[in-house]
Design a protein around this motif. Sequence first.
Motif, short mmCIF file in Angstrom:
data_model
loop_
_atom_site.label_atom_id
_atom_site.label_comp_id
_atom_site.label_asym_id
_atom_site.label_seq_id
_atom_site.Cartn_x
_atom_site.Cartn_y
_atom_site.Cartn_z
N GLY A 129 -53.14 25.35 0.51
CA GLY A 129 -51.85 25.06 1.13
C GLY A 129 -52.06 24.84 2.62
N THR A 166 -54.89 22.34 3.22
CA THR A 166 -54.53 21.01 2.74
C THR A 166 -53.87 20.23 3.87
N ILE A 226 -49.95 18.69 -2.40
CA ILE A 226 -50.36 20.05 -2.75
C ILE A 226 -50.02 20.32 -4.21
N ALA A 238 -52.41 20.68 -7.55
CA ALA A 238 -52.31 21.86 -8.42
C ALA A 238 -52.19 21.43 -9.88
N PRO A 271 -51.05 27.59 -5.33
CA PRO A 271 -50.74 26.91 -4.07
C PRO A 271 -49.63 27.62 -3.31
#
Lengths: 344, 109
Positions: free
Chosen positions: A43, A71, A78, A82, A94
């Motif tokens: 994240g 990220t 994100i 995932a 995340p």
Amino acid sequence: MSEVLEGVRETAPTPLLQLSMQQAINRALGEILESDDRALIFGEDVGVLGGVFRVTDGLQQRFGANRVFDTPLAESGILGTAIGLAMAGFHPIPEVQFDGFAYPAVNQIITQLARMNYRSRGRLPMQVTLRVPSFGGIRAPEHHGESLESLFAHVPGLKVASPSNPQQAYHLLKHAASMPDPVIFMEPKARYWNKAGVNLAADEDTASLEGSVIARPGKHATLIAWGAMVSRCLQVAELAAEDGIELEVLDLRWLKPIDEAGLAASVSRTRRAIVVHEGPHTAGLGAEIAALVSQSCFDTLRAPVERVTGFDVPYPSGDLEDEYIPNIDRILFGVQRVLEYRRG
Amino acid sequence: MAEISFPLPDLGEGLLEATVLEWLVKVGDQVERNQPFVEVETTKSSVELPSPIAGIVLTLHGEPGDVVLVDTPLITFVVADDSAGIVGTVPQEAAPKRRVRLSAVLDED
């Protein structure tokens, strides 16, 4: 009376650790990474910085940048990452940095994450634990405080949880992470810094982590709340006791699925219910709860279910949130309304 | 308390290093956010760097004249565990105040 620690079984006494909710979640995340080598945390700023709320502090140093990583500022990416990782057999955890940043990810959450298991006839389960620092109370700027629980609770395929204290956050997150379904884990940022005793050993009995929990027993009315509103309702119950009114506080914990049996059990005893939430009034989760309570307790209810909520306005930033978030007096007014209601 | 380190950022277009000219703070100082804490010199210019957070200086990584590489630690702060982070404030726990009193006549049966 202080907050009741739930999920604590009658076993040998274990010394309680004094932890804040951010520390409790940090500890839970570390244990998940340790025990599940498919688990990945990613994240915005969760790696090098350790999270803007320090929730992932030290995890990248401990587990390496392949398992805990930063990220780009792109929530859709994100969540897309995932989903792809979950399809490949990983267990992504995340973080969306603030609930107000979740909107760009809503498409991925609703159209892919929530229904991949259904679409693939169970071949692609989505074991994704999405942490979202949620709700208001820290006087942040716009987009840093929202209440998205009714949005997520409305989507089939998602589970939604919100802890109210460090003990609960620690165990509830570990439990949520063990589930095969996507769970939106809404952490009340206003409660990140409050320390309380945490019993790390109380988590064996996962059944105790399902459904709601009575945070304070009472007999005249039930206050129904979750997240940061639980501690406020406990304050209200303390004040109401000075007036001779014994309020029960029901901490919902799970916002999807909602613990219908727990709601019915409490309100059928107290016969009056007040739902308290930060989110806007219209189509807020309070409406669903009022409907459930009305259905299960129609014959015993002494008054219509009252809702004390945020207003139907965009979430206000800074000091204005004091006027928006249900305060003690607004909750007490709600209690007074159900107490003085008489059938016409 | 938590320790937070900040690496030397890239101060130009693809610069690799900078030379510490003068520390504007010393170990133990309380530094406020945006307060200049060091003057460094690159091949292009000398520049004062503002602190990205508030905290107490724990370590200065280098002496005046030392060359520091981009992305290596420049300064380490100690910050309180209950500092708010980049936005918002930590809610103050005040004793609950009320104006509303409950006055219900309960006809329990």
